[in-house]
Structures are given as structure tokens and as C-alpha cells.
Design a protein around this motif. Structure first.
Motif, PDB file in Angstrom:
ATOM      1  N   ASP A 283      81.560  80.254  29.729  1.00 23.87           N
ATOM      2  CA  ASP A 283      82.151  80.076  28.397  1.00 23.87           C
ATOM      3  C   ASP A 283      82.165  78.599  28.002  1.00 23.87           C
ATOM      4  O   ASP A 283      82.030  78.253  26.831  1.00 23.87           O
TER       5      ASP A 283
ATOM      6  N   VAL B 215      88.087  84.257  14.877  1.00 26.48           N
ATOM      7  CA  VAL B 215      87.057  84.348  15.912  1.00 26.48           C
ATOM      8  C   VAL B 215      87.137  83.195  16.907  1.00 26.48           C
ATOM      9  O   VAL B 215      86.336  83.113  17.823  1.00 26.48           O
ATOM     10  N   GLY B 216      88.115  82.316  16.726  1.00 24.88           N
ATOM     11  CA  GLY B 216      88.245  81.214  17.667  1.00 24.88           C
ATOM     12  C   GLY B 216      89.158  80.138  17.109  1.00 24.88           C
ATOM     13  O   GLY B 216      89.807  80.346  16.085  1.00 24.88           O
TER      14      GLY B 216
ATOM     15  N   GLY C 122      80.144  88.502  23.373  1.00 21.19           N
ATOM     16  CA  GLY C 122      81.209  88.250  22.399  1.00 21.19           C
ATOM     17  C   GLY C 122      82.361  87.435  22.943  1.00 21.19           C
ATOM     18  O   GLY C 122      83.394  87.303  22.292  1.00 21.19           O
ATOM     19  N   ARG C 123      82.208  86.870  24.160  1.00 24.49           N
ATOM     20  CA  ARG C 123      83.280  85.998  24.657  1.00 24.49           C
ATOM     21  C   ARG C 123      83.314  84.710  23.849  1.00 24.49           C
ATOM     22  O   ARG C 123      82.325  84.290  23.270  1.00 24.49           O
ATOM     23  N   LYS C 124      84.480  84.111  23.819  1.00 29.21           N
ATOM     24  CA  LYS C 124      84.589  82.835  23.110  1.00 29.21           C
ATOM     25  C   LYS C 124      83.900  81.754  23.928  1.00 29.21           C
ATOM     26  O   LYS C 124      84.149  81.641  25.135  1.00 29.21           O
ATOM     27  N   GLN C 125      83.067  80.985  23.260  1.00 29.51           N
ATOM     28  CA  GLN C 125      82.289  79.954  23.962  1.00 29.51           C
ATOM     29  C   GLN C 125      82.510  78.595  23.317  1.00 29.51           C
ATOM     30  O   GLN C 125      82.733  78.499  22.108  1.00 29.51           O
TER      31      GLN C 125
ATOM     32  N   GLU D 212      83.783  83.076  19.260  1.00 34.20           N
ATOM     33  CA  GLU D 212      83.163  84.298  19.799  1.00 34.20           C
ATOM     34  C   GLU D 212      81.646  84.220  19.636  1.00 34.20           C
ATOM     35  O   GLU D 212      81.158  84.027  18.518  1.00 34.20           O
ATOM     36  N   GLY D 213      80.940  84.369  20.733  1.00 31.35           N
ATOM     37  CA  GLY D 213      79.478  84.329  20.696  1.00 31.35           C
ATOM     38  C   GLY D 213      78.930  83.019  20.165  1.00 31.35           C
ATOM     39  O   GLY D 213      77.853  82.978  19.555  1.00 31.35           O
TER      40      GLY D 213
END
Lengths: 991, 97
Positions: free
Chosen positions: A869, A932-933, A898-901, A953-954
Motif C-alpha cells: 500500500d 475514497v481516501g 481497491g486498497r488505499k495506496q 483507493e486503487g
């Protein structure tokens, strides 16, 4: 002489008048008075207004359980205290007091309109009335309610007083110095045990001080008390007055709050106001006695209506007759004695009204002798009088029928509904209670404690004294010691029994009766019945719905009456309904006493680096980081933070910056198995790292999320110099110790914290190497590339030198023994002059690292970020079979899309984003928006525009795409970029 | 405040000197890669949450050692403490309901 003071009577000093003010008016009392007794001596019963209905109220007790007579006291600037009980506050010269809950003044209070509208203010009133419209709650209802509510005024200035704190270990702690407590202390002291006797009052003796006619072993009560206290003192017993046992905790730890100066005219300068004792006792004897219960009838709260025992105390302890013409209403024998004592001191008793059919013949005879009218089998249905009771209406009760009432004129009304054993401390220990038909008594114990006297339901001095002595002996036996039994002969004893009631029967409309249970929270019998009608079944729910017992007195007077009425309404026996939980503190306790010394500079230690004095002398602005204070930036005259930081950043990038990095956590990992240990703990490979080289280390939890990072040098095959984040040092060492001690005890490794043993100075900038070289001896510069380390001397000081960079420039960290830290800094500053060396602080360090995309664990990560991530996959050695957290990196949720990066963000309009700001993909979507973040780091940079990092996300698949950041002053448009904003090729490190 | 016996210092000291360190007798698997996702999840997250006697780990900050304890979560009493690595002792008789 005050109108109601009896010449020469009481334990007050009649030769020592003391002046004080109440609501601006000056009164005279005597040394030894409380504010309440002094006001009563002046005929003042009206001392405050109630919380909800603003009804006029007077003192109803003479002790710490007082619900009504709450006053503000002032001892000068910063020393205002609200909600002081007038029945406890001792008089001293110049005391300034005021009543509460009134406007514009005590005798005419506009808030009393609530009283006329009482039908609106029933139980659960807030829950029902302010339901709609919903939008009104924030703007209208809550502000108005908050404004009108609250007991007293909060002080607005910091408390200038000192508070002390002590530990005490004692064999036997006796709580309460009434007859039972004194007898217990005498029994315990005879064996040579260390005994401590505490009492919340200024004088020891308890109820004996209010019963001077009682004779013990041929001595009048007061003489007996004096003699026994002398014996205890001679036996070395620690006697502590004005000391309240506020809480009883695990394994016989009792908290004592000792009040030291509030009663003094001129407290010694610097003396602590209160002292909190944490006592660990071998055995505890609880001899707290019992608290008198009010009777519940319409108008039982008027000024002048008070507990009979309180009137007896005012008479004997303070020489104050609470009225000339008192009436008495009771369901217990004890009030008869109060009536007799008052009659014997000049009061004309209007009547003794007893709810019981049968009264002891000796009491009837004593009343007849004094010419007191007795009304047995009677109820009291109402009282009259606005700011002072004027009459009471009594009516005969036959079975369920209440006869016609008749008014009896009086100037005060003494009531007694019997006595409730003080179970508070016992209940703190989760000891169980048993119902004896009238009240709850202590049952099963969980601690090494004994309960003695009226605290376990006994009445009369003879049994109470014997019980106290027996409890003292049992406590001794618990210590493995023995003592002789004591025998007391009591003359003029005052035995007694009584019955417990719900609200008294009335011939009036019960729905309109203002029969109070909880005086402080204005809870009536009707409220309890309403709560049950509206579906409350548990006593805990009844309590919260009505607020019964939730005031500062914690229901000392109201709990049992509330329970009796709730049980009656529920058609259950009281023990099936149960009692609410007592919690510490027993009486309201100042925050200062709990804080003790832990305030201001001594609240928490401040760690300073060896270089801190230089930073302070050179105008650094500091920031706290963990427990450290770190130089934040070094402003020059006229510079704000932004200007200073930008200058520091540019100077470092252009030539040379110097930074105090001493707070970095440092751990030495040493031993034959050190490399194996490192391989298991960190994600990186360590086996092939040659001595003299260093590597970025990444530490995960077993769950696969990033916990810490830092550069780690291998100084020799079996010695690693590990650095951690400033805040993570202790955590990382604990984690390492945990694995070493409990999972891999077979590894031959030693772990040592060396954070404070090394002072660390970072040098960064294109001239760092040039400047440093001449100062170093013992390094082969042909073999000291980026990511090298070694032992050498720097400026003649023994050093561990690391070549590494947290800025993207050529960089070094010089570690010297802490005692040389300042010398090293000074030498480097001197040697750096030709290069315009620039000291910089943590803010510049943050900007420079962010420009290079170096993360700060805990800022850019939050405990849910994996190496992937954060774009740190390169630091994870996939070839290793195992390391802490490895297995978790293949868990389904960790490899899911779709993990937050972690990505970079550049705003379109060049404005600065707020750290913590949420990020959305579509700013026009309906609220609540899908977030989304969020922004993790955001700075003004050296590149002429702000930079930011964010988890999205992503995010890695969204490079170049636009996202939106709603902030208070508008939505910002931002482009997703790499996190490396500066020198992405890393050319400057190789220069 | 509890008094806790450190089996390494052989001294009974105030709670302030100790920190809680989770449930005891949950050994790290020797080869985590051999575990299924469910088995690894259980190792990571699934705990007894006992009402009553509970085997748990504590650390004595003073000496730095981790040790095991049996504590009753209802009464908050320590029933015993013992060194890390020792087998799980049986419940004392009086605490078995």
C-alpha cells in the motif's frame, strides 16, 4: 449573641467569634461552626434554590450527605469553589460564600416559575419534550437547557493551590471514628499493630458528639471520647481528621482525601490544600455508621424541614437550636430523643407525630413528662410556608383510610424515616448485600475487611461498641495477631428501632403531591411511579429516567426511599428490584486532589536532547514529539514559520543543513544469532548485508501492517545498530523483547536501548561530504558510499558515522556519546561556516523528506497500511521463508483490489491542502459523499508549489487522474502523481 | 490498584509497574506459510474472551520480562503468575464453578 445560639453549649468556642459573608451580608459565627450551623444560629434556614424547580431550600442534614445547602465559597483569586456543602465547610475569618441556582436573588428567584409549572417537568421530561423539530435541538433547546442547568458556577481561573500525594502502608485501617471505629481501633492497637483511624469530620467521636448525655464506663460521652483518643495516640495509632475515605479499591487499597487548609484563617504559604493518600491496608474496618432517611410527604423540602438527627447535632455540637417551636414526624425511635433534647434546651415541641401504631412506653412516658403532644398512627400530608416552614398537617391513619388532617403550627419540622447503613465503600469492593426487611446490610465480602456498628444495621451504643471491639479483634486475627476482648458499660443508652416506608399516605391528590425523594435532583415520589408506569423495570433504568440518586450526593439520602417506592409500584419485594451501584468517590472530591503533583511542568516529563540548550539559546521554536521537545524551526528576526522553513529547506538543498536527530530511537541488537533475529523481525534480508553497510528496515506487525521503520547499520557480523522512529522506540524494543523472550528464547541475542546514550547530528546538502571529510579519522572514503556506516572519530570525538539520507541530498548521521553531543554540534557549526551551514528543525526535515516521498510511519501510515500500500514492496524480501507479518501479506483482504495506496497529490490551483482532508471522486454527488481516501502529508515545498501525499483507493492505477478534496473554504481539484516530487532519479545522492 | 507478583523478580508490586500483553499460550506457528487463511486468521484474531479465569500475558516493565498469569476477569483477581514457557497450569479447584 445570635438569636438561636445557646450560651455555653456545644463544642464551638463561644469566646472566638468569626465573621463571614453569605450573599453579601455579614454574619457572625463561632470558631468550630460550619457555615450551616452559623447561619442556623442566625435564624437563616433558606440557603439555596433547588436545581430543577428552583424551590427554596435549607440545610436538611448536618453532614457530608447534604443535598440542599450547596454554596459557592471564595478564598481569593482563582480559589472559587462551587457546590461546597455548607454543612461541611468550616467557618474561618473572612470566608465569602454565596447561594446557588437563583436569579436575581435567593428570596426572589425568577427560575421558580419552573416550580409553578411542575406538571410539565415530570420524569423523562427532556426525552419527551424536546423531540421535535429535530433541528431545534442544536440551536434552541440544548443551549437554553445548558444555560439553565448545572449546579453552581464553574471556576474560570486555574487553581493556584498545591495538592499533595502520599502512599501509606498500615496493618489496620479503620474508617470512621464514631463509637464503633474507636472501639475497633482500641482493639486493634493493643497488639502493637500499625493502626490508622480516619474520619471525615474535624473532630473524632461521631454520633457521641451529638449524644453527650450517654455514659460509657462511668464517663460522660465526650470525656470518654477524649480519654480513648488519648489512649490511641499513646499506642501510636495514626489519627487523621478531615480525611474522607473516598474509594475502596482492589486488595485493600483505600483512597483518602485529607483536607488541610480550607478551615484555616491564614494557611501557611505553600502548604498543600489537600493530600491524597493511597493506603494499602492489611485489614480494613468499615465503621462508617448510618445515614438518616427523610420521610416522603408533600412539602418535605421546605426550609426548616430537616432530619431529626441533624437538629440533634446542631444542638449538641454547635449549641444551635434550629427552631423555637419544632414539630417532629418520625417512623424511628431516634427522633424522639432529638425532640427530648431540644425540649430540654428551651424549645417548645409542637408535637411528635409517629407513623407507627405502637410506640415504646418509656418514650411515651418521657414525652408526657415534658408535656409534649404525641400523635401515634399519624401521617403528615403537607406543610405550608414559602421560605420557611410554618405549619404541618397531620392526619390519623386507620388501615387504608386517612382521616381529616389538622394543621400544627411550627417553625421547623424534624423528620426521621429511619437509618440507612453506609454501604458505599463496601459496595466499591463488589461485596454483596442482603435485605433484612427494612434495609440492605453487607453480606458476602470480597476483601479483607470487617464492618462494624450502625454500618451493619446495629443501633444503640452498647451493641455498637461491642461490635466495634469484636471487629477490631477479627482484623487482628486476620493479621495473625491476638488481643483481649473489651467490655463497655453504657449508661443512658439510646436504643431504637423503626420502620421503612414508601411515601406517607395522604388524603390529598397524590398526583399533585410534591413529595421529594432526591432533594438535589428534584425527584419526587410521583416521578418514580411515573417511570415505572412508562415501562422502566430495572432500578438502573428508573434511576436514569428520573435522575434519582444521580446528583453530587449520589443518593445518600434517596436511594432506599426511591427503591421502596419503585418496588411498591412494580409489585415486587425490594431485594428483587435491587440497589443501584455505588461508585467512588464517596463525597465530591477536587480534581486537584486526584492530580496531586501531576500538573503543569510535572504533569509529564519533557525529554531534552544534549543539543537542546543550543537550540534554546538560538531562538528555536519547539514542538513536542512523543515526550521529547524538538526544535521545530529556527526563525530569524521578522520571519514567520513559513519563511523560516522555506529558508532552511533552500539552504540545505543549496549547500548544507544541520539537524539534531538525537531523538531517533536506537536499539543495539547483538549476539551470535543477531542476524537471524533481524531476519525474523524485519521484512528485509540481512544475511548478505556486509559489516560497514546499512539498509532501510521495515517492521510489520503479525497482521502485515507497517509498525515502524528506520535505517539499520551492521557494524560487525554480530552487531546491528537499529534506529526507530522517535515515537516508536519503546514499542519496537518491547515487541523485539516479546519475540525474543517468548517465541524464540533459543536465539542468542541481546537487545539494548541506546536512544539516550547517543547524540545524533544529521548533516545534509551537496557540501556535506566536503565539509565533513577533514573532521573524520578512521574512515576509508574510497569505500564509504551512500548507505555505509562505521566507527571512527569526528572532530576528535568517538563516533558511529552513518552515510544515509532522509532529504535526498548527500547526508550523514553522526552519533557520538550523549555527553559529547553539544561539543560535536558546536564543532560542526564552526566547520560549516564556509558553507553557510544552516540549522534546521523538524518542519524542514518533514518538507525535505516529503519532497522525496519518504514516509513517516504514523503520519502517512495509520496501522492499516501494508508495504505494498505504501509502495515499499521493494523493502520486503520475498525469498525469506518467514518474518513477522509475512503470512498476513497473502491474506485475501490484503491482496484484494481497491486498497488505499499512498500517492502524491498536486492541486490544480496551487493551493495547500489540509492534512486529514477527505478525498472524493465526484464533488457533485449527494451527501454523504463516498470518501475514497485522505491527505496524509501536505507542505509548501522548495519547488514553488505545495505538495501532498494521500492514501487513495486503487491510487496506483489512477496516476494522472483528478480527484476532489472538499475543504471548509471550497472544493480543491488535485491530480494524482508519484510521491517522489524531487530528483526522482536520485542523482543528487550520487553527486 | 492490583498487586501483581512478578515470577522473575519474586516480588509483589503495584499494577503501575506492569502492562497487559494479551492472551497466553497462543504460540506463533512454526511455519505460518503452511497455515490456511482461516487458521492464520484464528491465530491472529480469535481469542477466548473468558468470563472467569483467564490465562494471559503480562510484562513487568521494571525487569522487562514477559510472564504468564491466571486472572479471574469477573473479580479481577490474580489467581497465580508463572514464568513464560511453562506449561498451562490447571485451574485452581475453588475457581472451577
Amino acid at each position: 449573641m445570635s438569636r438561636y445560639r445557646i450560651m455555653g453549649k456545644g463544642r464551638v468556642d463561644h469566646s472566638a467569634p468569626v465573621s463571614f459573608t453569605f450573599d453579601g451580608k455579614t454574619y457572625k459565627g463561632l470558631r468550630g461552626d460550619t457555615v450551616a450551623s452559623a447561619l442556623l444560629a442566625n435564624g437563616v434556614h433558606l440557603m439555596g434554590r433547588s436545581f430543577k424547580y428552583h424551590r427554596p431550600r435549607g440545610a436538611v442534614t448536618a453532614g457530608s450527605e447534604e443535598p440542599n445547602a450547596l454554596i459557592g465559597t471564595s478564598r481569593g483569586a482563582g480559589r472559587f469553589e462551587p457546590n461546597t456543602r455548607a454543612t461541611v465547610q468550616e467557618l474561618r475569618a473572612g470566608l465569602v460564600t454565596e447561594s446557588q441556582n437563583k436569579w436575581p436573588n435567593l428570596s426572589f428567584d425568577l427560575g421558580a416559575i419552573n416550580d409553578r409549572a411542575y406538571m410539565l417537568f415530570s420524569a423523562g421530561f427532556y426525552y419527551k419534550t424536546f423531540m421535535w423539530p429535530k433541528s431545534f435541538w442544536d440551536k434552541v433547546y440544548e443551549p437554553v437547557i445548558r444555560g439553565a442547568a448545572g449546579l453552581g458556577k464553574s471556576p474560570t481561573e486555574p487553581d493556584p493551590d498545591r495538592y499533595a500525594s502520599r502512599y501509606l502502608h498500615t496493618d489496620v485501617l479503620v474508617v470512621g471514628a464514631g463509637p464503633a471505629g474507636i472501639a475497633a481501633a482500641l482493639a486493634a492497637a493493643q497488639s502493637g499493630a500499625d493502626v490508622t483511624l480516619v474520619d471525615e469530620n474535624p473532630e473524632m467521636g461521631g454520633s457521641l458528639l451529638s449524644d453527650p448525655a450517654v455514659q460509657i464506663d462511668g464517663k460522660p460521652a465526650w470525656d470518654w471520647v477524649e480519654a480513648q483518643l488519648g489512649r490511641l495516640r499513646a499506642a501510636g495509632v495514626r489519627l487523621m481528621t478531615r480525611t474522607t475515605a473516598i474509594g475502596y479499591y482492589h486488595q485493600n487499597m483505600v483512597g483518602l482525601c485529607q483536607r488541610l487548609t480550607d478551615h484555616l484563617d491564614n494557611p501557611p504559604k505553600g502548604a498543600p490544600r489537600e493530600r491524597m493518600w493511597r493506603v494499602r491496608a492489611g485489614q480494613v474496618v468499615l465503621a462508617q455508621g448510618a445515614l438518616e432517611k427523610p420521610l416522603v410527604f408533600d412539602g418535605n423540602d421546605r426550609p426548616g424541614v430537616m432530619l431529626a438527627g441533624a437538629a440533634q447535632t446542631y444542638l449538641h455540637k454547635f449549641g444551635v437550636r434550629v427552631g423555637d417551636n419544632p414539630a417532629v414526624v418520625t417512623s424511628h425511635d431516634s427522633a424522639w430523643y432529638a425532640a427530648f433534647d431540644l425540649a430540654d434546651h428551651g424549645a417548645r415541641i409542637a408535637a411528635i407525630i409517629d407513623t407507627r401504631d405502637a410506640v415504646r412506653p418509656d418514650l411515651l412516658e418521657a414525652a408526657r413528662k415534658r408535656g409534649i403532644k404525641v400523635l401515634a398512627s399519624h401521617t403528615v400530608t403537607t406543610t405550608t410556608g414559602r421560605s420557611r416552614v410554618k405549619s404541618v398537617r397531620a392526619a390519623l391513619v386507620r388501615g387504608d383510610t386517612v382521616g381529616a388532617g389538622h394543621d400544627i403550627a411550627c417553625d421547623c419540622l424534624l423528620m426521621s424515616g429511619g437509618w440507612t447503613p453506609s454501604l458505599h465503600l463496601f459496595s466499591h469492593t463488589k461485596g454483596s448485600l442482603a435485605w433484612d426487611g427494612q434495609t440492605f446490610l453487607p453480606d458476602r465480602k470480597t476483601e479483607d475487611c470487617e464492618i462494624a456498628g450502625a454500618g451493619r444495621g446495629l443501633w444503640g451504643y452498647q451493641p455498637v461498641l461491642a461490635d466495634g471491639a469484636a471487629a477490631g479483634l477479627r482484623a487482628l486475627a486476620g493479621l495473625g495477631r491476638a488481643g483481649h476482648d473489651a467490655c463497655f458499660t453504657v449508661g443512658n443508652d439510646r436504643p431504637g428501632t423503626g420502620v421503612t416506608h414508601t411515601e406517607l399516605p395522604t388524603d390529598g391528590n397524590a398526583g399533585k403531591a410534591r413529595a421529594f425523594i432526591d432533594f438535589q435532583n428534584d425527584v419526587t415520589a410521583k416521578d418514580i411511579r411515573l417511570a415505572v408506569r412508562e415501562g422502566m423495570r430495572s432500578i438502573e433504568h428508573v434511576k436514569r429516567y428520573t435522575t434519582n440518586g444521580m446528583a453530587t450526593d449520589q443518593g445518600k439520602m434517596s436511594n432506599i426511599n426511591g427503591l421502596m417506592i419503585a418496588a411498591d409500584a412494580l409489585g415486587k419485594a425490594p431485594p428483587q428490584v435491587g440497589l443501584t451501584t455505588f461508585r467512588p468517590p464517596y463525597t465530591p472530591t477536587s480534581f486537584g486532589a486526584f492530580c496531586g503533583y501531576l500538573r503543569g511542568e510535572t504533569f509529564q516529563l519533557t525529554r531534552k536532547t544534549p543539543i537542546d540548550p543550543w537550540a534554546e539559546a538560538n531562538g528555536a521554536v519547539f514542538e513536542p514529539v512523543a515526550q521529547w521537545r524538538r526544535a521545530w524551526y529556527f526563525p530569524k528576526p521578522g520571519e514567520d514559520m513559513h519563511a523560516a522553513v522555506l529558508r532552511e529547506c533552500k539552504a540545505t538543498r543549496a549547500s548544507l543543513g544541520i539537524f539534531d536527530a538525537s531523538t531517533l530511537g536506537k536499539i543495539e541488537v547483538a549476539g551470535p544469532d543477531a542476524v537471524e533475529f533481524m531476519n525474523r523481525i524485519y521484512t528485509n534480508p540481512w544475511t548478505k548485508l556486509a559489516p560497514g553497510r546499512c539498509r532501510y528496515g521495515l517492521l510489520l506487525g503479525e497482521d502485515g501492517f507497517i509498525r515502524d521503520d528506520g535505517v539499520i547499520g551492521r557494524l560487525s557480523p554480530d552487531l546491528f545498530h537499529v534506529t526507530t522512529t522517535t515515537g516508536g522506540a519503546a514499542r519496537v524494543l518491547t515487541m523485539m523483547e516479546d519475540y525474543l523472550q517468548t517465541e524464540w528464547p533459543d536465539l542468542d541475542v541481546w537487545l539494548t536501548s541506546t536512544t539516550e546514550q547517543w547524540a545524533t547530528v544529521a548533516l545534509n546538502g551537496p557540501n556535506a561530504l566536503t565539509m565533513l571529510k577533514p573532521l573524520v579519522q578512521g574512515v576509508d572514503w574510497d569505500d564509504f558510499p551512500h548507505m555505509s556506516c562505521g566507527e571512527c572519530t569526528v572532530a576528535g570525538l568517538p563516533a558511529r558515522l552513518f552515510r544515509l539520507s532522509f532529504t535526498g541530498e548527500i547526508g550523514f548521521e553522526v552519533n557520538v556519546p550523549a555527553r559529547h553531543g553539544l561539543a560535536l554540534w558546536t564543532a560542526l557549526m564552526e566547520a560549516g561556516k564556509p558553507y553557510d551551514i544552516c540549522p534546521y528543525g523538524t518542519e524542514t526535515m518533514h518538507v525535505l523528506r516529503a519532497e522525496k516521498g519518504y514516509i513517516i510511519v504514523g503520519q502517512d501510515t495509520d496501522g492499516t497500511v501494508t508495504p505494498a500500500d505504501a509502495g515499499l514492496d521493494w523493502a520486503v524480501c520475498k525469498a525469506k521463508k518467514d518474518f513477522v507479518g509475512k503470512r498476513s501479506l497473502s491474506r485475501p483482504d490484503i491482496v484484494a483490489k481497491g486498497r488505499k495506496q499512498l500517492v502524491g497529490l498536486l492541486t490544480e490551483d496551487g493551493s495547500l491542502l489540509q492534512e486529514g482532508a477527505q478525498i472524493v471522486l465526484d464533488p457533485d454527488q449527494p451527501k454523504p459523499m463516498r470518501m475514497v481516501g485522505h491527505v496524509t502529508s501536505s507542505y509548501q515545498s522548495t519547488m514553488g508549489h505545495p505538495i501532498a501525499m494521500a492514501v487513495i483507493e486503487g491510487g496506483f492505477d489512477k496516476m494522472g487522474e483528478t480527484v476532489f478534496v472538499p475543504m471548509p473554504d471550497g472544493v480543491r481539484k488535485a491530480r494524482i502523481t508519484s510521491t517522489v516530487f524531487y530528483d526522482p532519479e536520485g542523482l543528487r545522492l550520487k553527486a | 490498584m492490583l498487586l501483581i507478583h512478578c515470577p522473575y523478580c519474586e516480588d509483589t508490586l503495584p499494577e503501575l509497574e506492569f502492562t497487559y500483553a494479551g492472551e497466553a499460550h497462543i504460540a506463533r506457528p512454526a511455519d505460518p506459510s503452511a497455515l490456511s487463511d482461516e487458521e492464520w486468521r484464528d491465530y491472529l484474531f480469535i481469542r477466548t474472551n473468558a468470563r472467569g479465569p483467564h490465562y494471559e500475558r503480562w510484562r513487568h516493565v521494571g525487569c522487562g520480562r514477559f510472564f504468564n498469569a491466571l486472572r479471574d476477569t469477573v473479580s479481577d483477581r490474580f489467581l497465580m503468575t508463572y514464568k513464560a514457557g511453562l506449561p498451562r497450569p490447571p485451574l485452581p479447584q475453588e475457581t472451577v464453578e
